[in-house]
Design a protein around this motif. Structure first.
Motif, PDB file in Angstrom:
ATOM      1  N   GLN A 158      49.144  50.262  54.166  1.00 36.01           N
ATOM      2  CA  GLN A 158      47.982  50.492  55.038  1.00 36.01           C
ATOM      3  C   GLN A 158      46.732  51.070  54.509  1.00 36.01           C
ATOM      4  N   ALA A 159      47.282  52.228  53.711  1.00 29.73           N
ATOM      5  CA  ALA A 159      46.130  53.245  52.981  1.00 29.73           C
ATOM      6  C   ALA A 159      45.239  52.249  52.079  1.00 29.73           C
ATOM      7  N   MET A 160      46.035  51.426  51.333  1.00 31.21           N
ATOM      8  CA  MET A 160      45.581  50.623  50.182  1.00 31.21           C
ATOM      9  C   MET A 160      44.586  49.746  50.663  1.00 31.21           C
ATOM     10  N   THR A 161      45.034  49.010  51.513  1.00 30.06           N
ATOM     11  CA  THR A 161      44.407  47.898  52.153  1.00 30.06           C
ATOM     12  C   THR A 161      43.071  48.440  52.921  1.00 30.06           C
ATOM     13  N   GLY A 162      43.293  49.466  53.675  1.00 29.26           N
ATOM     14  CA  GLY A 162      42.072  50.142  54.049  1.00 29.26           C
ATOM     15  C   GLY A 162      40.907  50.554  53.231  1.00 29.26           C
ATOM     16  N   HIS A 163      41.518  50.731  51.863  1.00 26.71           N
ATOM     17  CA  HIS A 163      40.465  51.167  50.806  1.00 26.71           C
ATOM     18  C   HIS A 163      39.937  49.821  50.016  1.00 26.71           C
ATOM     19  N   GLY A 164      40.165  48.694  50.829  1.00 23.65           N
ATOM     20  CA  GLY A 164      39.796  47.565  50.233  1.00 23.65           C
ATOM     21  C   GLY A 164      40.549  46.839  49.155  1.00 23.65           C
ATOM     22  N   PHE A 165      41.817  47.170  48.771  1.00 23.77           N
ATOM     23  CA  PHE A 165      42.327  46.630  47.688  1.00 23.77           C
ATOM     24  C   PHE A 165      43.401  45.478  48.423  1.00 23.77           C
ATOM     25  N   MET A 166      43.541  44.513  47.379  1.00 23.15           N
ATOM     26  CA  MET A 166      44.412  43.103  47.862  1.00 23.15           C
ATOM     27  C   MET A 166      45.565  43.392  47.311  1.00 23.15           C
ATOM     28  N   GLU A 167      46.709  42.948  48.112  1.00 27.31           N
ATOM     29  CA  GLU A 167      48.172  42.916  47.819  1.00 27.31           C
ATOM     30  C   GLU A 167      48.415  41.586  46.806  1.00 27.31           C
ATOM     31  N   ILE A 168      48.612  41.646  45.619  1.00 25.91           N
ATOM     32  CA  ILE A 168      48.841  40.362  45.013  1.00 25.91           C
ATOM     33  C   ILE A 168      50.132  40.645  43.859  1.00 25.91           C
ATOM     34  N   THR A 169      51.068  39.713  44.125  1.00 21.06           N
ATOM     35  CA  THR A 169      52.343  39.975  43.342  1.00 21.06           C
ATOM     36  C   THR A 169      52.077  39.174  41.926  1.00 21.06           C
ATOM     37  N   THR A 170      52.695  39.952  41.000  1.00 19.03           N
ATOM     38  CA  THR A 170      52.556  39.392  39.596  1.00 19.03           C
ATOM     39  C   THR A 170      53.937  38.970  39.163  1.00 19.03           C
ATOM     40  N   PRO A 171      54.022  38.064  38.118  1.00 14.61           N
ATOM     41  CA  PRO A 171      55.383  37.458  37.959  1.00 14.61           C
ATOM     42  C   PRO A 171      56.650  38.622  37.278  1.00 14.61           C
ATOM     43  N   ILE A 172      57.867  38.230  37.528  1.00 14.52           N
ATOM     44  CA  ILE A 172      59.082  38.779  37.383  1.00 14.52           C
ATOM     45  C   ILE A 172      59.462  38.367  35.840  1.00 14.52           C
ATOM     46  N   LEU A 173      59.519  36.905  35.962  1.00 13.54           N
ATOM     47  CA  LEU A 173      59.824  36.450  34.571  1.00 13.54           C
ATOM     48  C   LEU A 173      58.564  36.381  33.788  1.00 13.54           C
ATOM     49  N   THR A 174      58.392  37.157  32.647  1.00 10.53           N
ATOM     50  CA  THR A 174      57.151  37.243  31.690  1.00 10.53           C
ATOM     51  C   THR A 174      57.896  37.127  30.258  1.00 10.53           C
TER      52      THR A 174
END
Length: 597
Positions: A158-174
């Motif tokens: 909630q706090a990070m979203t409130g600061h304008g950050f977008m939640e983006i998932t990155t790959p597990i297999l790399t």
């Protein structure tokens, strides 16, 4: 609408109060205990996720039903709420009880003996707790840590979203890349002989997101590192609040976390007080000189003093030609036995001896190495600013060794000196200006000290001077920073090196050329050649954060299904043996087979 009202229950075991007296209810939960008073009277304790409720059996039939059940069986009880004659003020539901009209067994426990009493599971052997973790988690104390974890993660989101950050998932297999720890490798079925790697951190992906034009990124990121366990580090996997900001520098990152973390620590922490912004900034060199650690616990009001000038020539052999550090503790009235144990504990942890003396109430130097200090007593008292009745602990060796041993001494002294240790609070600080390079212990050559993608203080110019021999590479600092709380490193972060030319200059000092950088980090290098914004980030560890908030000493206490110290999952039997056909599909041949878990 009551979200807890289902086919199996109309109320939970933690919500009934005096206002519910006379209400017909249906409860469902685990049978925590049953106490038979007579053939027609018995008391059962029913427990669910929300709490416990006493159930009173007042018929021979109901008593017999409960007597046939083993503890931890799940049952459904339908009956009426009434006021208890003997109230229990220690329980939220201690004013009432339920008189059942009907009992139904939902899930029978088929074991007469449990591996451990559920409500005392924390006293059991850890291997038993991990093997039967599903029983361990029924213990309200253990469950509460997991609930706390959920609440903290939700608050962080909630706090990070409130600061304008977008939640983006990155790959597990790399792809595997050199990031300081061992990779977990995953063989590719379609590409024989080639391997994926589980990410040690989303470092490269989040920097690539900045190069892609995203402005503020975060995720509660799973990270995988094949490293040994410690009290504050779980083997295998861990989670971090990973974040990155474009067109941002060090102070921008600091401002976000200084706004996000204190309210969460104040609300959910075992201690109600937490540092407010701005957090104290301490350079790496100052932290080592003052606290003997780059993870100082600012709750401890003890500091290192340099005693080299006054003690190196006192005639005590271990001090000759060495750096000497002192920790002075006014009013420390320990016995000789306590002091000997303190010195032994420090030696076990630091691998170095600790020496000591005391300035007694008469102003005389006594105890420990006192006989070597009589002739220079006045100089010692003046140099260290000693007052009567002061204990002085001493460490010696090369500068870094003396500092680190002194840091261990400070932490060992703290619990023994309550007047110098304000334990009931959370103290944050930033450690800044880390060295960019160091001499590798194994190689004996110049290596990156931390993150090789950090921006050096001085940019390309300072690197060119170092390459030309005009500047000592070991004197170069980087825009790297650690967030520390109560002596625990919560995270490392940095202002990133987003310029390919500066990146090449930085790697050349450790004997890696442009082609090496392109080969090891092709995506990031190529992306930066298309113009990347200045960016910075950090990644506080969620597991360590919750461990601090819960007041636990072991990180395994706040992980739902942790591995043991040997990176084994005793409950699931991992790692385990797989069938030969699976290996054949992956073109793998095992040369050794380990013991089964």
């Amino acid at each position: 609408m009551d979200n807890n009202k289902t086919f199996f229950r109309t109320r939970t075991c933690g919500e009934l109060r005096m206002e519910h007296v006379g209400e017909a209810v249906t409860l469902a939960g685990f049978l925590e205990n049953f106490r038979e008073v007579g053939a027609t009277l018995g008391f059962a304790v029913l427990r669910d996720f929300y709490g416990t409720t006493q159930v009173v059996c007042e018929s021979e039939e109901l008593v017999k039903t409960f007597k046939t059940l083993n503890k931890e069986s799940t049952v459904q009880v339908s009956g009426t709420v009434r006021e208890r004659d003997s109230k229990n003020p220690k329980l939220p539901t201690g004013d009432i009880e339920v008189v059942p009209a009907k009992i139904e067994v939902l899930g029978r426990c088929r074991h007469n003996e449990l591996p451990f009493p559920v409500n005392r599971s924390r006293e059991a052997d850890e291997s038993q707790r991990l093997k039967f973790r599903y029983l361990d988690l029924r213990n309200p104390e253990v469950k509460d840590n997991i609930v706390l974890r959920c609440q903290v993660v939700s608050a962080l989101r909630q706090a990070m979203t409130g600061h304008g950050f977008m939640e983006i998932t990155t790959p597990i297999l790399t792809a595997s890349s050199p990031e300081g720890a061992r990779d977990y490798l995953v063989p590719s079925r379609k590409h024989p002989g080639k391997f994926y790697a589980l990410p040690q951190a989303p470092q490269q992906f989040k920097q690539l997101l900045m190069a892609s034009g995203f402005d503020k990124y975060f995720q509660i990121a799973p990270c995988f590192r094949d490293e040994d366990a410690r009290g504050d580090r779980s083997p295998g996997e861990f989670y971090q609040l990973d974040m990155e900001m474009a067109f941002a520098g060090q102070e921008d990152v600091f401002a976000v976390l200084e706004d996000v973390l204190p309210p969460i620590f104040a609300k959910y922490g075992k201690y109600g007080a937490a540092s407010s912004a701005p957090f104290q900034r301490i350079s790496f060199l100052d932290a080592m000189e003052t606290y003997g650690s780059d993870k100082p616990d600012l709750r401890i009001r003890l500091k290192l003093q340099d005693a080299t000038a006054v003690l190196a020539g006192c005639g005590f052999a271990p001090f000759e030609g060495q750096t000497v550090k002192a920790v002075c503790v006014p009013g420390f009235a320990a016995t000789r036995k306590q002091i000997d144990k303190l010195c032994a504990d420090v030696e076990v942890q630091a691998g170095q001896k600790v020496y000591w003396f005391r300035l007694d109430e008469n102003g005389e130097i006594v105890g420990g190495i006192a006989k070597f200090l009589q002739e220079c007593k006045g100089q010692v008292v003046e140099a260290l600013g000693l007052q009567p009745n002061t204990f002085v602990g001493l460490t010696a060796g090369k500068k870094l060794t003396a500092q680190k041993t002194g840091g261990v001494l400070i932490k060992q002294l703290a619990p023994l000196c309550p007047g110098h240790f304000d334990k009931e609070r959370y103290e944050f600080c930033w450690i800044v200006d880390f060295p960019m390079y160091e001499i590798g212990e194994e190689s004996g050559e110049l290596e990156f000290c931390h993150n090789p993608f950090s921006m050096p203080n001085g940019g390309a110019e300072i690197l060119k001077k170092a390459a030309a021999g005009e500047v000592d590479p070991l004197s170069i600092t980087a825009f790297q920073y650690d967030l520390v709380c109560n002596g625990v490193e919560l995270s490392s972060g940095a202002v990133r090196n987003h310029d390919p030319e500066i990146m090449i200059e930085a790697f050349q000092l450790v004997r890696l050329g442009e082609e090496d950088v392109k080969a090891k980090f092709p995506a990031m290098y190529n992306a930066f050649t298309y113009g990347a914004p200045p960016h910075a980030g950090i990644a506080p560890g969620v597991d360590r954060m919750v461990m601090l908030l819960a007041g636990e000493d072991s990180i395994r206490e706040i992980i739902p299904f942790p591995m043991n110290k040997n990176a084994q999952d005793l409950m699931m039997g991992a790692p385990g043996i797989v069938e030969q056909r699976q290996l054949d599909e992956l073109n793998i041949m095992c040369t050794k087979t380990g013991d089964e878990v």
